[in-house]
Design a protein around this motif. Sequence first.
Motif, short mmCIF file in Angstrom:
data_model
loop_
_atom_site.label_atom_id
_atom_site.label_comp_id
_atom_site.label_asym_id
_atom_site.label_seq_id
_atom_site.Cartn_x
_atom_site.Cartn_y
_atom_site.Cartn_z
N ASN A 42 0.82 -1.21 0.00
CA ASN A 42 0.00 0.00 0.00
C ASN A 42 0.85 1.26 0.00
OD1 ASN A 42 -3.05 -0.15 0.22
ND2 ASN A 42 -2.36 -1.91 1.37
N GLY A 45 2.23 1.77 -3.37
CA GLY A 45 1.19 2.26 -4.27
C GLY A 45 0.97 3.75 -4.10
N THR A 46 0.78 4.19 -2.83
CA THR A 46 0.54 5.61 -2.63
C THR A 46 1.75 6.43 -3.09
OG1 THR A 46 1.11 5.14 -0.36
CG2 THR A 46 -1.17 5.66 -0.81
N GLY A 85 -5.95 3.91 -10.24
CA GLY A 85 -4.93 3.16 -9.53
C GLY A 85 -5.30 2.86 -8.08
N VAL A 89 -5.33 -0.88 -6.29
CA VAL A 89 -4.51 -1.31 -5.16
C VAL A 89 -5.38 -1.82 -4.02
CG1 VAL A 89 -2.92 -0.50 -3.40
CG2 VAL A 89 -2.53 0.07 -5.74
N GLU B 142 -3.30 -5.66 -14.09
CA GLU B 142 -3.81 -5.91 -12.74
C GLU B 142 -4.96 -6.91 -12.78
OE1 GLU B 142 -2.37 -5.25 -10.25
OE2 GLU B 142 -1.58 -3.24 -10.10
N GLU B 172 2.42 -7.65 -7.60
CA GLU B 172 2.06 -6.28 -7.31
C GLU B 172 3.31 -5.40 -7.34
OE1 GLU B 172 -0.69 -5.39 -7.58
OE2 GLU B 172 -0.58 -3.34 -6.86
N LEU B 176 3.53 -2.26 -9.83
CA LEU B 176 3.81 -0.90 -9.38
C LEU B 176 5.10 -0.38 -9.99
CD1 LEU B 176 2.59 -1.06 -5.72
CD2 LEU B 176 1.58 0.17 -7.59
#
Lengths: 126, 494, 142, 101, 79
Positions: A42, A45-46, A85, A89, B142, B172, B176
């Motif tokens: 996470n 992702g951020t 996005g 996530v 994804e 993931e 990303l």
Amino acid sequence: MIEFLQMLYDYVNYLGAVALFIIGLHTVVTHSNLIKRIMGINIMGTAVFYFFIAIGNVTGGLPPILTDTPGEYINPLPSVLILTGIVVVVSITVYSLSLVIRIYETYGTIDQDEIAKINERENADD
Amino acid sequence: MIEQLPILNLLVLLSTALVIPLFKKRTFNMTLWFGFFTLFFVFISSIVLTYHVYVHGAFYYHLGGHAPFLGIELLIDGFATFFTTFVLGLLILIYSYSAGDATEGISEKEYGRYYILLFILLFAMLGIIYTNDLFNIYVFMEILSITTCSIISIKRKKENYTSAFRYVMLNEVGSLSFLFGVALIYMITGFTNIGLVADALPDVWALYPANIILAVGFMVIGIGIKAAIFPFHVWLPDAHASAPSSSSAILSGIVIKVYALIFVKMLFRLYGVDLLTELNIPIILTVTASVGMVLGSMFAMAQKDIKRMLGYSSVAQMGYIVLGISLFSYLGLRAAFFHITSHALLKSALFLSVGAIIYKQKERRINHYDGIGKLMPLSMGVFTIAALGMIGIPITSGFISKYNLGLAALDANQTILIGVLVFSGLLNAMYYLPIIIQAFLKEPKTPVYMIKLEKIPLTMMLPIAILGLAILTLGIYPNLVMNLIDLAVESLGF
Amino acid sequence: MDDIIVKSITRIIIPFVQLYGIFIILHGHVSPGGGFSGGALFGTSLILYTLIFGVDKAQKKFSHRVSEIAESGGILIYLSIGVIGIFTAGYFLSNKAAGFPLGEAGSLLSGGMIPLLMIGVGIKVASTMVTLFHTLIMEERL
Amino acid sequence: MRKWALRILFFMLFMLMSYSVLQMPGDIGLDSPAYNEATHHYIEESLGETGAINIIASILTDYRAFDTLGETIVLFTSIIAVISILRPSAKPEEEEAPTDG
Amino acid sequence: MGIVNLIIVVLLIVCALAIEKMKDLLGAVIVFSIYSLLMSVLWLVLKTPDVALTEAAIGAGITSILFIAIIGRTERFEK
């Protein structure tokens, strides 16, 4: 020196995003606790989203909602990509959390190293 | 009307996935037939598209009618149509197999969900091959990663959960990283459309080299993780071994190939040969591919579980594909594409025949396969054909792809690669031949209660037999697909 | 939780939260927000209901069947609006070219298909959030 | 030991990336390369082309509506996946002890 | 505005490091929730209200609730 600091100050958004990305990656790679790893994802992702937002930023700009106020609008495209996005996530997070529940039910632990040990012991029994 | 076919394909697959949960009573047969008709329709329409592109050339589809720099664009060319048709054809076979063997570890209540996931998977694969937009690739990637993980974890066993978890984490990180690369590209060009970015890159390369180097690095690593290119392959054997057999065939035969196709698309459409050569990417890829080819086979030799062995063998075979790509030449790409098709057939045949054996004998350990060829001649026969193809024996499709790879390596003056190819072929022989010998020459250990010859549903037998025939056909008449492959390579700008 | 104060306050708050969620979904094209945030807010209100009144009661209000229909239905709304574009304008998901009335800028009834798509997304997101929460917190039982 | 090696590795990665970031276009604003004709088109023409005054909404559900479709499908997939993992299976299945392969 | 931005970035990094260091997962989730809120404030400062709203609802709200739900069903402390 002052110039360098000024430069760092100008690039603070990019640098912050990079730092958060690295911290997140570090959490994913080094921790053995599964929930911590999901948190790391996470954070990563951020961080990427933050980088996108920083690209679209305009100093002293207006939010991209048309008004009569004079001024320049910020770049709207990165925000749109990020909206997509964020939800992606979250979906990944939810899916991995449900896996964590099952792993806890079957192994009794959510620690990667202990799970590996249990697996090894069972394979040795065969 | 033909211009609408690509979007129609995507929509039909998607609505199938969406409508299945709405059935009040999800009878297995109904879902199955419904899905089969969908697949058949999409397959026919994609053959029509292939023909159309072959005759009239490539075309673009602008979603919403917006110009490419504003909206999303699909690019339907020789590359896309050939591979979609191929993927669909192979999937119909695997689908028909799964009708008999979906039971492997999946409870009856999950059948409907399994097929929903399968159709979304197919939707994502078609979308990812058609699309010409970087962010759209991310979104489809994804979808693909969630579906692939969940068709592993749908089988409720504990090792499935852990391998799916590891897979989803690495996936993931890969996604990303890819998205970060997209951000870096967007930062300097302002577009996400692959064509426009590719036009802008040479100018930008002089101004902001740091962006491009980082972006290339992130994107190569991101897709490398997903395609199980050598140093990032750790998730693959576990994931592919624990999935149900039909899923393993899809994962190992098709999904990693689709990622390899995105890899190709990214390297040649987005960055272009000149820029990558300047960054020494070809050499890096060649080295990792060669190491992967050798080490993957070595790991495979050490395995006791047959499905894990096949998983490691996939790592080695991805090495061949990357080797072909890394030569950055017409011949190399042609060999890589042929190997993608040929390995997809071979690996599906291997996983499906092994699946049939597991279905019947409930045995996955290699050293328990004594004399199985006498009990199950057809499955083991197809296994033998496919294994010989893996080694590269003539009259199988594996030989043609290795021959083409060798030619491409010679053309690029890299004779050392021929040595690597031969060595890797020998290593393949070292772990496939013992199984064949064991299965056909040794006597079965426990012949008493299963002396009857194989009795497996026709829906499972037929796909296996067709795959075996297809391998031989491609080995004897490679030109059946070579024209289309040439078209695909030409559409990448060679 | 058996606290009467908490229960009554929740009963009062939830309609407002839901109204706000619907407001955000419908005003997505004139103010910040839209399908995702609005749907998530709406879902949060139902999650609040679950937290206070328990899963069983919440499941009566939002059963599996309803959630299945809402999930597929949200995307099917989206798709069917998109398909109109194929017939009228020749492209999937066309807006102006497909003949959707754009309306007066800034009013609620503007933006052609945008509010309609937002409604589809909102239904989908709200039902997803609730179902996910229910599935994740539910103990395994028959 | 391994912990520290990894930390140093990540720190070096961070320094490398920061160094590269400092060479990127930093002029946040109208001169940055990302603020190109597409952005101007979105800002100036989107009202006429879509009728929405929130530019983000107009891009999200008109110009790039296909992404949004993909994203709702991600949600749909995730919920199917979660249910397939967590929802209790049928009764006879439940009584079976989990078997090992 | 630049100063606010800078302070929030520093706080974000502190929060991220705290998440990494904390052994108590529940605490880490709470810090994660704060992190998401800070992120959404930062995005508000950077003039993207839509994203800030979504992040506040999804990142700080739903993700944290789900994390807490999962920790309730599993273990609270990291080893």
